[in-house]
Motif scaffolding. Structure first.
Motif, mmCIF file in Angstrom:
data_model
loop_
_atom_site.group_PDB
_atom_site.id
_atom_site.type_symbol
_atom_site.label_atom_id
_atom_site.label_comp_id
_atom_site.label_asym_id
_atom_site.label_seq_id
_atom_site.Cartn_x
_atom_site.Cartn_y
_atom_site.Cartn_z
ATOM 1 N N ALA A 69 -6.628 -6.314 3.001
ATOM 2 C CA ALA A 69 -5.834 -5.503 3.921
ATOM 3 C C ALA A 69 -6.652 -4.316 4.395
ATOM 4 O O ALA A 69 -7.522 -3.828 3.681
ATOM 5 C CB ALA A 69 -4.561 -5.036 3.221
ATOM 6 N N GLU B 273 5.215 2.954 2.569
ATOM 7 C CA GLU B 273 4.575 1.873 1.808
ATOM 8 C C GLU B 273 3.483 1.236 2.667
ATOM 9 O O GLU B 273 3.620 1.235 3.880
ATOM 10 C CB GLU B 273 5.609 0.811 1.447
ATOM 11 C CG GLU B 273 6.588 1.222 0.398
ATOM 12 C CD GLU B 273 6.006 1.225 -1.018
ATOM 13 O OE1 GLU B 273 4.839 0.792 -1.188
ATOM 14 O OE2 GLU B 273 6.695 1.676 -1.924
ATOM 15 N N PRO B 274 2.450 0.643 2.114
ATOM 16 C CA PRO B 274 2.066 0.629 0.703
ATOM 17 C C PRO B 274 1.411 1.938 0.284
ATOM 18 O O PRO B 274 0.662 2.512 1.049
ATOM 19 C CB PRO B 274 1.043 -0.513 0.656
ATOM 20 C CG PRO B 274 0.493 -0.608 2.029
ATOM 21 C CD PRO B 274 1.562 -0.151 2.955
ATOM 22 N N ARG C 223 0.508 -4.493 -0.221
ATOM 23 C CA ARG C 223 0.506 -4.961 1.166
ATOM 24 C C ARG C 223 0.856 -6.447 1.217
ATOM 25 O O ARG C 223 1.649 -6.887 2.048
ATOM 26 C CB ARG C 223 -0.880 -4.716 1.779
ATOM 27 C CG ARG C 223 -1.102 -5.335 3.130
ATOM 28 C CD ARG C 223 -0.239 -4.716 4.191
ATOM 29 N NE ARG C 223 -0.302 -5.504 5.415
ATOM 30 C CZ ARG C 223 0.645 -5.517 6.341
ATOM 31 N NH1 ARG C 223 1.731 -4.809 6.187
ATOM 32 N NH2 ARG C 223 0.513 -6.259 7.421
ATOM 33 N N MET D 55 4.412 -6.856 0.731
ATOM 34 C CA MET D 55 5.156 -6.533 1.955
ATOM 35 C C MET D 55 5.148 -7.714 2.910
ATOM 36 O O MET D 55 6.153 -8.039 3.538
ATOM 37 C CB MET D 55 4.496 -5.336 2.660
ATOM 38 C CG MET D 55 5.057 -3.992 2.288
ATOM 39 S SD MET D 55 4.035 -2.705 3.011
ATOM 40 C CE MET D 55 4.739 -2.609 4.653
#
Ligand code: SF4
Lengths: 177, 289
Positions: free
Chosen positions: A3, A76-77, A138, A141
């Motif tokens: 990510a 977030e994250p 991530r 998510m």
């Protein structure tokens, strides 16, 4: 794919009730000597833009609300790094009448940096370890894991390996520079 | 004609963010070198924006994101007008409206930091607007047209006759780029007294869009620098592009060597520059052309 959050972790730093020893070490990481901006790390001073929350010093009755609020304002994250033995457990201030203990008494902590004061190398290492957690969060998510407990489980499963990988990656990138 | 226009619009939409991001990356590298650091990779601004798009959505009011979207649309529209060869005045007014919406977005958050940043942004706008208008007027006086197309098509270079306006434009670029000593409303660097000023309350995707539109905006502003050198020949183009890029790094250099000034200084100095260099230059153009 890793990510992008692992390539640009912005930090916000909060001084709980530190003696300033650890704060100075945190700031030392930003100096030309250690230059964490090599890894895209910026001290942005704004919880709403931050990915990594660095806390120095223990939490007490006065600042627990503030610590919680900063944590909640971060999107977030996000990860929390407790810096210095005070932030880990309360340290030498543990028995003070107003001290609650380490930061983990108030918010979930992802990485602990022991030491009094914590060394800049150790702080950088902890942030790099934190990147593994960011990566896992991530992914969680993306997979739409909605319940908090589930996210935490996923994080715990995933944290070990990616942390190593990312650490390797960041180190090798740093090496090339 | 139409084909050419469409091609340049598409080229702008695709290449401007790439160029803007690359310039931002080189800027950070240069700043790092000036501070004897290694600095982040050149592609770092792209990582930052991609990261911002990965973050959770969060906004203090549901209107904020709408205002920011309007800002983005107007910034891009101003560039489209510019690169389609349109009217310079229209470009300037579209950019002004865009910034006004960014200010409104910051106000809508009700955060004291964002509000103070918004107020300072309004002051900055008041400071640079006269010079921006005088620049457009200067181009009109020299070329007899506000259209970028006509300015590009003319066969004489307006740099020397408009040298005062050129210096004035470079001066207000510092305000437009929000660089020190005039980074009143927000700073690109870490930590300052207003947290992140204007952009304090913009989170994740919203912040990413703002970064992206700054890249678009920077390319348009450098496009103005280019216009001073365009004279219809290839070497005019090359000179224009080189000077535009040099101008950007001069701003970075200034950014790294000055501390922030108060808004009073920003205001006074840019109005004095506008009157002394801009007005006088326009008057000279009036007498000679
Ligand atoms: S760990 Fe030591 S240096 Fe750090 S804040 Fe606590 S007492 Fe100070």
């Amino acid at each position: 794919m890793s990510a992008y959050v692992t390539k640009s972790p912005w930090v916000v730093h909060y001084d709980g009730s530190s003696c300033n020893g650890c704060d100075i070490e945190v700031l030392a990481c930003l100096t030309p000597m250690y230059d964490v901006e090599r890894f895209g790390i910026i001290n942005c001073g704004n919880p709403k833009h931050a990915d990594v929350f660095l806390v120095t010093g223990s939490v007490n009755e006065q600042n627990k609300g503030i610590v919680k609020q900063i944590y909640e304002q971060m999107p977030e994250p996000k990860v929390v790094v407790a810096i210095g033995i005070c932030a880990c457990s309360g340290g030498i201030f543990k028995d003070c009448y107003n001290v609650l203990g380490g930061v983990d008494q108030v918010i979930p902590v992802d990485a602990y940096v022991p030491g009094c004061a914590a060394r800049p190398e150790a702080i950088i290492d902890a942030v790099v370890k934190g990147l593994g957690v960011l990566q896992a969060k991530r992914e969680a998510m993306l997979n739409k894991v909605e319940k908090v407990e589930e996210v935490e489980e996923v994080v715990e499963d995933a944290v070990e390996e990616p942390a190593e990988e990312v650490a390797e990656e960041v180190k090798s990138e740093g090496g090339e520079e | 004609m139409i084909v050419k226009t469409v091609v340049s619009i598409i080229a702008y939409l695709v290449l401007a963010p790439l160029l803007g991001g690359l310039l931002a990356g080189l800027e950070r590298k240069l700043s790092a070198k000036m501070q004897r650091r290694v600095g982040p990779p050149v592609l770092q601004p792209f990582y930052d924006v991609f990261k911002l798009f990965e973050k959770e959505k969060m906004a203090p009011t549901r209107f904020q994101d709408f205002y920011v979207l309007v800002f983005v649309v107007f910034v891009i529209a101003s560039g489209v007008i510019f690169f389609a060869g349109g009217d310079l005045l229209l470009v300037i007014f579209t950019l002004t409206i865009a910034t006004a919406f960014l200010v409104v977005a910051a106000y809508s958050s009700n955060s004291p930091y964002a509000e103070t940043g918004a107020e300072r942004e309004l002051l900055a706008m008041m400071a640079y607007e006269p010079m921006v208008l005088l620049t457009a007027i200067g181009f009109y006086m020299y070329h007899g047209s506000f259209n970028v197309r006509d300015i590009l098509g003319s066969d004489s270079m307006c740099f020397l006759p408009m040298i005062g306006i050129f210096i004035g434009w470079i001066f207000i670029l510092t305000l437009k780029f929000r660089k020190s000593p005039f980074d009143l409303s927000m700073s690109h660097h870490a930590h300052q007294e207003l947290v992140r000023g204007l952009t304090t309350e913009f989170v994740g995707r919203t912040m990413g869009l703002i970064e992206l539109s700054h890249w678009y905006e920077n390319v348009v502003l450098l496009g103005f620098v280019f216009l001073f050198f365009a004279n219809g020949t290839a070497w005019g183009w090359v000179l224009g592009i080189v000077v535009a890029i040099v101008a950007y790094f001069v701003e970075v250099f200034i950014d790294n060597t000055f501390a922030r000034m108060k808004w009073q200084f920003a205001f006074k100095s840019s109005w004095i520059i506008a009157v002394v260099l801009g007005m006088v230059n326009v008057f000279v153009l009036y007498l000679c052309f």
